[in-house]
Design a protein around this motif. Structure first.
Motif, short mmCIF file in Angstrom:
data_model
loop_
_atom_site.label_atom_id
_atom_site.label_comp_id
_atom_site.label_asym_id
_atom_site.label_seq_id
_atom_site.Cartn_x
_atom_site.Cartn_y
_atom_site.Cartn_z
N ARG A 146 -25.34 66.01 8.25
CA ARG A 146 -25.49 66.81 7.02
C ARG A 146 -24.20 67.54 6.70
NH1 ARG A 146 -30.16 70.56 9.44
NH2 ARG A 146 -30.39 68.84 10.88
N ASP A 147 -24.16 68.16 5.52
CA ASP A 147 -23.01 68.99 5.16
C ASP A 147 -23.48 70.30 4.54
OD1 ASP A 147 -23.78 68.20 2.60
OD2 ASP A 147 -21.83 67.39 2.03
N LEU A 148 -22.50 71.16 4.29
CA LEU A 148 -22.69 72.50 3.69
C LEU A 148 -23.46 73.41 4.65
CD1 LEU A 148 -23.36 71.46 -0.03
CD2 LEU A 148 -21.20 71.66 1.21
N TYR A 196 -14.55 70.81 5.02
CA TYR A 196 -14.74 71.65 3.85
C TYR A 196 -15.91 72.60 4.06
CZ TYR A 196 -18.20 67.97 2.97
OH TYR A 196 -19.23 67.06 3.11
N ALA A 197 -16.13 73.48 3.08
CA ALA A 197 -17.32 74.36 2.98
C ALA A 197 -17.39 75.41 4.08
CB ALA A 197 -18.60 73.54 2.94
N GLY A 198 -16.82 76.57 3.81
CA GLY A 198 -16.90 77.68 4.75
C GLY A 198 -18.24 78.39 4.67
N ALA A 202 -19.15 78.60 10.20
CA ALA A 202 -19.42 77.17 10.31
C ALA A 202 -18.70 76.44 9.18
CB ALA A 202 -20.91 76.89 10.27
N PHE A 203 -18.51 75.15 9.36
CA PHE A 203 -17.86 74.33 8.34
C PHE A 203 -18.28 72.88 8.56
CE2 PHE A 203 -15.11 74.88 11.97
CZ PHE A 203 -14.67 73.60 12.27
N THR A 204 -18.09 72.07 7.53
CA THR A 204 -18.44 70.65 7.60
C THR A 204 -17.22 69.85 8.01
OG1 THR A 204 -20.09 70.90 5.84
CG2 THR A 204 -19.32 68.67 6.32
N GLN A 239 -19.67 72.18 12.37
CA GLN A 239 -19.00 72.75 13.52
C GLN A 239 -18.89 74.27 13.37
OE1 GLN A 239 -15.34 70.32 13.76
NE2 GLN A 239 -16.39 69.06 15.30
N VAL A 240 -18.82 74.96 14.49
CA VAL A 240 -18.93 76.41 14.49
C VAL A 240 -17.83 77.04 15.34
CG1 VAL A 240 -20.46 78.38 14.85
CG2 VAL A 240 -21.45 76.14 14.30
#
Length: 370
Positions: free
Chosen positions: A56-58, A337-339, A355-357, A363-364
């Motif tokens: 997943r993302d975001l 991307y995506a903080g 976390a971020f994508t 990932q964290v």
């Protein structure tokens, strides 16, 4: 892993200072001093669910009635029976939804997926923001959502802002009412005749960059990329903002639009898209949080694969120059991307978990400030 079209607006990469090209009146130029000095970073690992399995993302974080939830974008199911995403190695497509919702926990590496289907032995996520056939939508339509923002504590109600996207055709930015039913945030109403309020070709895509419920006022702030009709650089990298009192989130007439530092907030829709009326330039999707440690607002976002923090005295800005925190190594040369910020894990603000994508993995890291 196949990278699907992002549900939100195209990711923009910026220079290390996040400074827009100079102009005669540019309200996006860095202002003030970023208070972040010395710090240390600990990489914590990949985030997984304890009851499902997907890529997943975001995963933007927000809360309703003191409980924190994550809203993810494209959610690709792992193979049937696979409960560990690292074991999903067959390279096949097994189904997906365009967004999903999970409960955050005291461990930033573990989430509890909500709104699951009946797949056995491992269930998978259902779509959080439903598509509507009456508006010409189908399962190819994406609803990239930013953070849940609380609108009514007593009745466990909140809002989620999203951008309706069909094959990179950004139709419009909208808001949905979210009610916590049986412990699960559930979209109970999408506002607008077509499921959105702001036509994305003529209006900024409010909410596709960030949504923040201010802890020091009655307002929710929503930040978005320029209208679709603006395609040339550098104009297509500006970020615009709107706000509304949280209790009025579902009344379009109550929204105010930022017309720049000189003109302030107006109820008139923004129609002039320049460095004067913008609030940021070249920043990716992220989150605003208030730092009790620094007594200032922070904007968490990524520039390329680098996590950066901006600071401001108010959610509306003006924002300082960026402080670079950590640079990730892209997985298989994928996008980073995506903080996302988890401020609830440390009320003092001495540390901030982010976390971020990274190529469909969340990932964290944890930042400790000096």
């Amino acid at each position: 892993m196949v990278i699907f079209s992002k549900s939100l607006a195209t990711i923009t990469l910026a220079s290390s200072a996040c400074a827009a090209p100079a102009s005669s009146l540019d309200n996006t130029q860095p202002a003030g001093e970023n208070p972040i000095g010395e710090f240390s970073v600990e990489y914590l690992g990949n985030q997984d669910a304890d009851n499902s399995c997907s890529h997943r993302d975001l995963g933007f974080a927000g809360h309703i009635q003191d409980k924190w939830y994550a809203v993810y974008g494209d959610t690709l199911w792992c193979a049937p029976g696979v409960s560990d995403q690292d074991a999903d190695t067959d390279g096949q497509f097994h189904g997906m939804v365009r967004d999903s919702v999970s409960a955050l926990t005291d461990n930033p590496l573990i989430v509890h997926d909500l709104f699951l289907n009946g797949d056995s032995p491992v269930p998978h996520q259902k779509q959080f923001i439903p598509f509507e056939k009456k508006w010409g939508e189908d399962n190819l339509v994406g609803f990239g959502g930013t953070s849940l923002v609380e609108t009514d504590y007593t009745n466990a109600t909140g809002a989620v802002y999203y951008l309706v996207n069909h094959a990179e055709d950004y139709r419009g930015a909208g808001v949905a009412k979210v009610q916590v039913l049986d412990g699960i945030p559930t979209v109970t109403e999408r506002l607008g005749d077509n499921g959105y309020w702001w036509d994305a070709k003529e209006n900024p895509k409010y909410g596709d960059v960030a949504a923040y419920r201010d802890i020091h006022s009655e307002y929710t702030y929503v930040l978005g990329n320029p209208p679709g009709k603006i395609t040339s650089w550098p104009d297509n990298a500006y970020v615009y903002q709107a706000r509304v009192k949280a209790v009025d989130s579902f009344d379009l007439s109550k929204y105010e639009y930022w017309w720049g530092r000189e003109n302030g907030w107006k109820s008139d829709l923004l129609t002039t898209f320049t460095a004067e009326t913008a609030v940021l330039w070249g920043t990716g999707q992220g989150q605003i949080v208030y730092s009790q440690y620094f007594k200032t607002y922070l904007y968490v976002h990524l520039q390329g694969a680098t996590i950066s923090l901006l600071s401001a005295p108010s959610p509306e800005g003006p924002w300082s120059a960026a402080k670079e925190i950590y640079t990730a190594t892209p997985i298989n040369d994928g996008l980073v991307y995506a903080g996302v910020a988890y401020p609830y894990l440390d009320d003092t603000g001495k540390t901030l978990t982010i976390a971020f994508t990274n190529n469909n993995h969340i990932q964290v890291i944890r930042v400790a400030f000096a």
